[in-house]
Design an enzyme around this catalytic site. Structure first.
Site, PDB file in Angstrom:
ATOM      1  N   LYS A  68     -28.219 -41.700   6.440  1.00 17.99           N
ATOM      2  CA  LYS A  68     -27.906 -41.639   5.004  1.00 17.99           C
ATOM      3  C   LYS A  68     -26.451 -41.260   4.858  1.00 17.99           C
ATOM      4  CE  LYS A  68     -29.298 -41.266   0.649  1.00 17.99           C
ATOM      5  NZ  LYS A  68     -28.211 -42.179   0.314  1.00 17.99           N
ATOM      6  N   LYS A  92     -25.129 -32.158   7.728  1.00 20.09           N
ATOM      7  CA  LYS A  92     -25.405 -31.746   6.341  1.00 20.09           C
ATOM      8  C   LYS A  92     -26.895 -31.883   6.001  1.00 20.09           C
ATOM      9  CE  LYS A  92     -22.313 -33.329   3.594  1.00 20.09           C
ATOM     10  NZ  LYS A  92     -21.559 -34.238   2.708  1.00 20.09           N
ATOM     11  N   LYS A 104     -22.543 -43.476   7.463  1.00 24.16           N
ATOM     12  CA  LYS A 104     -21.416 -43.581   6.517  1.00 24.16           C
ATOM     13  C   LYS A 104     -20.869 -44.986   6.572  1.00 24.16           C
ATOM     14  CE  LYS A 104     -19.201 -40.873   3.598  1.00 24.16           C
ATOM     15  NZ  LYS A 104     -19.765 -39.755   2.824  1.00 24.16           N
ATOM     16  N   THR A 188     -23.470 -33.469  -6.701  1.00 26.53           N
ATOM     17  CA  THR A 188     -22.587 -32.892  -5.681  1.00 26.53           C
ATOM     18  C   THR A 188     -21.954 -31.609  -6.222  1.00 26.53           C
ATOM     19  OG1 THR A 188     -22.187 -35.080  -4.794  1.00 26.53           O
ATOM     20  CG2 THR A 188     -20.586 -33.376  -4.217  1.00 26.53           C
ATOM     21  N   ASN A 219     -15.474 -37.592  -9.538  1.00 26.71           N
ATOM     22  CA  ASN A 219     -16.857 -37.190  -9.768  1.00 26.71           C
ATOM     23  C   ASN A 219     -17.059 -35.701  -9.469  1.00 26.71           C
ATOM     24  OD1 ASN A 219     -19.565 -36.583  -8.370  1.00 26.71           O
ATOM     25  ND2 ASN A 219     -20.072 -38.355  -9.610  1.00 26.71           N
ATOM     26  N   SER A 356     -29.826 -37.543  -3.782  1.00 17.22           N
ATOM     27  CA  SER A 356     -30.036 -38.901  -3.264  1.00 17.22           C
ATOM     28  C   SER A 356     -31.414 -38.999  -2.593  1.00 17.22           C
ATOM     29  CB  SER A 356     -28.957 -39.255  -2.230  1.00 17.22           C
ATOM     30  OG  SER A 356     -27.825 -39.780  -2.872  1.00 17.22           O
TER      31      SER A 356
HETATM   32  P1  NAD Z   1     -13.862 -39.874  -6.712  1.00 14.67           P
HETATM   33  O1  NAD Z   1     -13.344 -41.182  -6.290  1.00 14.67           O
HETATM   34  O2  NAD Z   1     -14.748 -39.819  -7.905  1.00 14.67           O
HETATM   35  O3  NAD Z   1     -12.634 -38.880  -6.984  1.00 14.67           O
HETATM   36  C1  NAD Z   1     -11.628 -38.639  -6.041  1.00 14.67           C
HETATM   37  C2  NAD Z   1     -10.536 -37.857  -6.741  1.00 14.67           C
HETATM   38  O4  NAD Z   1      -9.571 -37.449  -5.776  1.00 14.67           O
HETATM   39  C3  NAD Z   1      -9.782 -38.660  -7.794  1.00 14.67           C
HETATM   40  O5  NAD Z   1      -9.502 -37.821  -8.899  1.00 14.67           O
HETATM   41  C4  NAD Z   1      -8.467 -39.008  -7.108  1.00 14.67           C
HETATM   42  O6  NAD Z   1      -7.389 -39.169  -8.023  1.00 14.67           O
HETATM   43  C5  NAD Z   1      -8.281 -37.768  -6.260  1.00 14.67           C
HETATM   44  N1  NAD Z   1      -7.394 -37.981  -5.133  1.00 14.67           N
HETATM   45  C6  NAD Z   1      -7.293 -39.049  -4.304  1.00 14.67           C
HETATM   46  N2  NAD Z   1      -6.336 -38.837  -3.396  1.00 14.67           N
HETATM   47  C7  NAD Z   1      -5.847 -37.590  -3.641  1.00 14.67           C
HETATM   48  C8  NAD Z   1      -4.848 -36.791  -3.040  1.00 14.67           C
HETATM   49  N3  NAD Z   1      -4.154 -37.233  -2.006  1.00 14.67           N
HETATM   50  N4  NAD Z   1      -4.636 -35.562  -3.558  1.00 14.67           N
HETATM   51  C9  NAD Z   1      -5.347 -35.111  -4.616  1.00 14.67           C
HETATM   52  N5  NAD Z   1      -6.278 -35.825  -5.229  1.00 14.67           N
HETATM   53  C10 NAD Z   1      -6.531 -37.047  -4.741  1.00 14.67           C
HETATM   54  O7  NAD Z   1     -14.562 -39.240  -5.435  1.00 14.67           O
HETATM   55  P2  NAD Z   1     -15.690 -38.129  -5.372  1.00 14.67           P
HETATM   56  O8  NAD Z   1     -16.996 -38.811  -5.292  1.00 14.67           O
HETATM   57  O9  NAD Z   1     -15.440 -37.079  -6.401  1.00 14.67           O
HETATM   58  O10 NAD Z   1     -15.405 -37.546  -3.908  1.00 14.67           O
HETATM   59  C11 NAD Z   1     -14.456 -36.510  -3.693  1.00 14.67           C
HETATM   60  C12 NAD Z   1     -14.781 -35.809  -2.397  1.00 14.67           C
HETATM   61  O11 NAD Z   1     -16.120 -35.334  -2.469  1.00 14.67           O
HETATM   62  C13 NAD Z   1     -14.731 -36.718  -1.150  1.00 14.67           C
HETATM   63  O12 NAD Z   1     -14.280 -35.971  -0.051  1.00 14.67           O
HETATM   64  C14 NAD Z   1     -16.168 -37.108  -0.955  1.00 14.67           C
HETATM   65  O13 NAD Z   1     -16.438 -37.475   0.379  1.00 14.67           O
HETATM   66  C15 NAD Z   1     -16.839 -35.819  -1.353  1.00 14.67           C
HETATM   67  N6  NAD Z   1     -18.236 -35.981  -1.688  1.00 14.67           N
HETATM   68  C16 NAD Z   1     -18.624 -36.761  -2.736  1.00 14.67           C
HETATM   69  C17 NAD Z   1     -19.980 -36.911  -2.984  1.00 14.67           C
HETATM   70  C18 NAD Z   1     -20.485 -37.719  -4.153  1.00 14.67           C
HETATM   71  O14 NAD Z   1     -21.691 -37.715  -4.373  1.00 14.67           O
HETATM   72  N7  NAD Z   1     -19.633 -38.350  -4.930  1.00 14.67           N
HETATM   73  C19 NAD Z   1     -20.939 -36.253  -2.186  1.00 14.67           C
HETATM   74  C20 NAD Z   1     -20.503 -35.430  -1.157  1.00 14.67           C
HETATM   75  C21 NAD Z   1     -19.140 -35.308  -0.908  1.00 14.67           C
END
Ligand code: NAD
Length: 439
Positions: A68, A92, A104, A188, A219, A356
């Site tokens: 997953k 995790k 992934k 998350t 997000n 999920s």
């Molecule tokens: P997203 O695409 O919704 O948001 C990413 C954000 O990071 C955006 O605001 C973008 O502008 C910003 N960003 C990109 N590059 C950057 C940088 N160099 N410096 C600062 N900001 C930057 O993504 P998300 O889903 O919120 O995921 C963010 C993190 O959370 C990732 O590491 C992801 O793996 C992790 N994560 C997400 C989920 C999920 O369910 N969405 C679950 C577990 C972990």
């Protein structure tokens, strides 16, 4: 060849294994991803040209259940990164005790440069290439950086066409009308929020005294900022890929979200009804945000943000890792010596994969839960596992990341031992007696 990020992931595994009495075979199995797929995705662009994109999908380990993990669309995606993210997913899922292994996926692309139709063609094209590698009982993708619910809907639809039956359980994070779960959108952040609420009790925090900085405003970043703001926490710094804003009095977070999502600009604003006005804030870089004098730092963007170069300058005593892998192995050591408490990614952002899992269960049973039931079930798991990991940290006198790994390795090892290790297979005589007794 093992890349730098995967080496870092393995270093953490070795560190945890040195603390816990884990069967070496369980550790050895975790060092090697089960399968890595690289694909070429041809996409007809709007101007008529053909562009080939490269994508990956990795199954890290499926001993505890189907693999997953999310799909990332980003220009910096690499096989090394996808392997590491898949490894963290195995750990995790074991930390929160859900019956999945780690996987992934990713595509090397800057989705901001694509039109909506190009993005849809790329999303469907990726699934076409990996369809035989995924499935509701084998490998279940989800959203990650720069992929969202609508993209998950397109991908589910494409997979269903290929296998010629509606297969909502092949992917999670879908829109609710397409079989998504209530509460998956903010899951998350909500998981991280429940961790903060437990810390609030342990440290007797008064939310209005607590200053928070959030790096990344997608997000994960937006929802956590909003939840903490609602509870009275002062969100004083926010950033996205273009840079950040800082305001010592704190932001009116819902207004900043409203403006960011409508204009793509990150501005300090205050909105009343439809009337929004700019309020004063200092522009800062992402690097400056990390080093602010705040009480909680929440990296919610990408990996490798806190490194040996800046770790000594990080002032926040508490870091909640909503992003995956924001802190490097070397930085961990520096921060631990300073007494910084890091609630690690494999626990702090596990709310996403947990809901999920709920979505997958609902798709398979055909019975859909209320938002209240999702929140209640998520809170129960996050509170239980947070407190268990905290107690392992105290009893082993280690950092919280190592404690989470120990907890995960124990669960993983139970599954390995149940299949038999060298302890079982080297006892030939006992086996003969058992077979003789049966015949
Ligand atoms: P997203 O695409 O919704 O948001 C990413 C954000 O990071 C955006 O605001 C973008 O502008 C910003 N960003 C990109 N590059 C950057 C940088 N160099 N410096 C600062 N900001 C930057 O993504 P998300 O889903 O919120 O995921 C963010 C993190 O959370 C990732 O590491 C992801 O793996 C992790 N994560 C997400 C989920 C999920 O369910 N969405 C679950 C577990 C972990």
């Amino acid at each position: 060849m093992t890349g730098e990020i995967y080496k870092q992931a393995l270093a953490r595994l070795d560190k945890a294994a040195s603390y816990a009495k884990i069967d070496p075979e369980a550790v050895e199995k975790l060092r090697h991803p089960k399968a890595c797929l690289e694909v070429s995705i041809p996409v007809r662009m709007d101007n008529g040209t053909l562009k080939i994109f490269t994508g990956y999908r990795v199954h890290h380990n499926d001993l505890r259940g189907p693999t997953k993990g999310g799909i990332r669309f980003h220009p910096d995606v690499s096989l090394d990164e996808v392997k590491s993210l898949a490894f963290w997913m195995t750990i995790k899922c074991a930390v929160v005790g859900i019956p999945f292994g780690g996987g992934k996926g990713g595509v090397i692309v800057d989705p901001k440069e694509l039109s909506r139709m190009e993005l849809e063609r790329l999303s469907r094209g990726y699934i076409e290439q990996i369809a035989s590698f995924i499935g509701p009982e084998t490998d279940i993708p989800a959203p990650d950086v720069y992929t969202n619910a609508m993209i998950m809907g397109w991908m589910m639809d494409e997979y269903s066409k290929i296998v010629r039956r509606l297969s909502p359980a092949v992917i999670t994070g879908k829109p609710i009308p397409l079989g998504g779960s209530q509460g998956r959108d903010d899951a998350t952040a909500r998981g991280g929020y429940y961790c903060i609420k437990e810390l609030e009790k342990k440290r007797n925090w008064d939310p209005k005294e607590i200053r928070v900085a959030v790096q990344g405003f997608g997000n994960a970043g937006q929802f956590i900022a909003e939840m903490l703001h609602r509870d009275g926490y002062k969100v004083v710094a926010i950033s996205d890929s273009k840079g950040g804003i800082f305001r010592p009095q704190g932001f009116d977070v819902p207004s900043v979200i409203h403006v960011k999502n409508n204009s793509k600009e990150l501005q300090a604003v205050y909105c009343e009804g439809s009337v929004c006005q700019l309020v004063e804030a200092t522009q800062i870089t992402n690097e400056q945000l990390l080093e602010l004098d705040v009480d909680i730092l929440i990296p919610a963007a990408l990996e490798n943000q806190i490194t040996k170069q800046n770790a000594a300058r990080i002032k926040a005593p508490v870091i909640i890792e909503l992003a995956n892998g924001p802190t490097t192995f070397e930085a961990d050591d520096i921060l631990q010596r300073k007494g910084t408490l890091i609630v690690p990614d494999i626990l702090a952002n596990a709310g996403g994969v947990t809901v999920s899992y709920f979505e997958w269960v609902q798709n398979k049973s055909g019975f859909y839960w209320t938002l209240e039931k999702v929140h209640q079930a998520l809170e129960e798991i996050m509170v239980r596992e947070f407190n268990y990991v905290y107690s392992v940290m105290e009893s082993h006198q280690c950092d919280m990341r190592t404690a989470a790994y120990i907890h995960a390795l124990n669960r993983q090892a139970e599954a390995v031992v149940a299949m038999g290790t060298h302890h079982y297979f080297s006892q030939q005589d006992t086996n003969k007696i058992t077979v003789a007794a049966m015949s």
